[in-house]
Design a protein around this motif. Structure first.
Motif, PDB file in Angstrom:
ATOM      1  N   ARG A 193     -11.233   6.885   9.984  1.00  0.00           N
ATOM      2  CA  ARG A 193     -11.086   8.053  10.855  1.00  0.00           C
ATOM      3  C   ARG A 193     -12.367   8.318  11.631  1.00  0.00           C
ATOM      4  O   ARG A 193     -12.332   8.622  12.821  1.00  0.00           O
ATOM      5  CB  ARG A 193     -10.727   9.283  10.022  1.00  0.00           C
ATOM      6  N   GLU A 194     -13.493   8.200  10.942  1.00  0.00           N
ATOM      7  CA  GLU A 194     -14.774   8.462  11.594  1.00  0.00           C
ATOM      8  C   GLU A 194     -15.131   7.373  12.599  1.00  0.00           C
ATOM      9  O   GLU A 194     -15.476   7.664  13.742  1.00  0.00           O
ATOM     10  CB  GLU A 194     -15.869   8.582  10.539  1.00  0.00           C
ATOM     11  N   GLU A 195     -15.046   6.117  12.194  1.00  0.00           N
ATOM     12  CA  GLU A 195     -15.465   5.013  13.063  1.00  0.00           C
ATOM     13  C   GLU A 195     -14.556   4.835  14.271  1.00  0.00           C
ATOM     14  O   GLU A 195     -15.007   4.415  15.330  1.00  0.00           O
ATOM     15  CB  GLU A 195     -15.541   3.708  12.271  1.00  0.00           C
TER      16      GLU A 195
ATOM     17  N   SER B 206     -12.858   7.315  15.597  1.00  0.00           N
ATOM     18  CA  SER B 206     -12.777   8.628  16.261  1.00  0.00           C
ATOM     19  C   SER B 206     -11.342   9.128  16.349  1.00  0.00           C
ATOM     20  O   SER B 206     -10.877   9.586  17.394  1.00  0.00           O
ATOM     21  CB  SER B 206     -13.395   8.565  17.663  1.00  0.00           C
ATOM     22  N   LEU B 207     -10.633   9.002  15.230  1.00  0.00           N
ATOM     23  CA  LEU B 207      -9.244   9.451  15.138  1.00  0.00           C
ATOM     24  C   LEU B 207      -9.107  10.366  13.921  1.00  0.00           C
ATOM     25  O   LEU B 207      -8.670   9.942  12.858  1.00  0.00           O
ATOM     26  CB  LEU B 207      -8.303   8.243  14.982  1.00  0.00           C
ATOM     27  N   PRO B 208      -9.450  11.646  14.070  1.00  0.00           N
ATOM     28  CA  PRO B 208      -9.478  12.545  12.916  1.00  0.00           C
ATOM     29  C   PRO B 208      -8.130  12.739  12.221  1.00  0.00           C
ATOM     30  O   PRO B 208      -8.091  13.020  11.032  1.00  0.00           O
ATOM     31  CB  PRO B 208      -9.987  13.864  13.489  1.00  0.00           C
TER      32      PRO B 208
END
Length: 53
Positions: A11-13, A15-17
């Motif tokens: 999710r972080e890498e 950028s898809l929360p």
């Protein structure tokens, strides 16, 4: 890292929360994680991004 940590890192890498995918419940090495991430990116490129082809 465990499956929850893999999902959090993706999710972080990426950028898809709100990203959610089934991740096998096992311990992942860095190599396992990188392979999993590359498979997801390849799937996206082959089947989602190029849907018009």
């Amino acid at each position: 890292m465990n499956s929850d940590e893999v999902l959090d890192r993706l999710r972080e890498e990426l950028s898809l929360p709100a990203f959610n995918v089934k991740v096998e419940d096992k311990l992942y090495s860095e190599a396992d994680y990188q392979a999993f991430k590359q498979d997801l990116l390849r799937y996206f490129e082959d089947y989602v991004q190029n849907i018009e082809n």
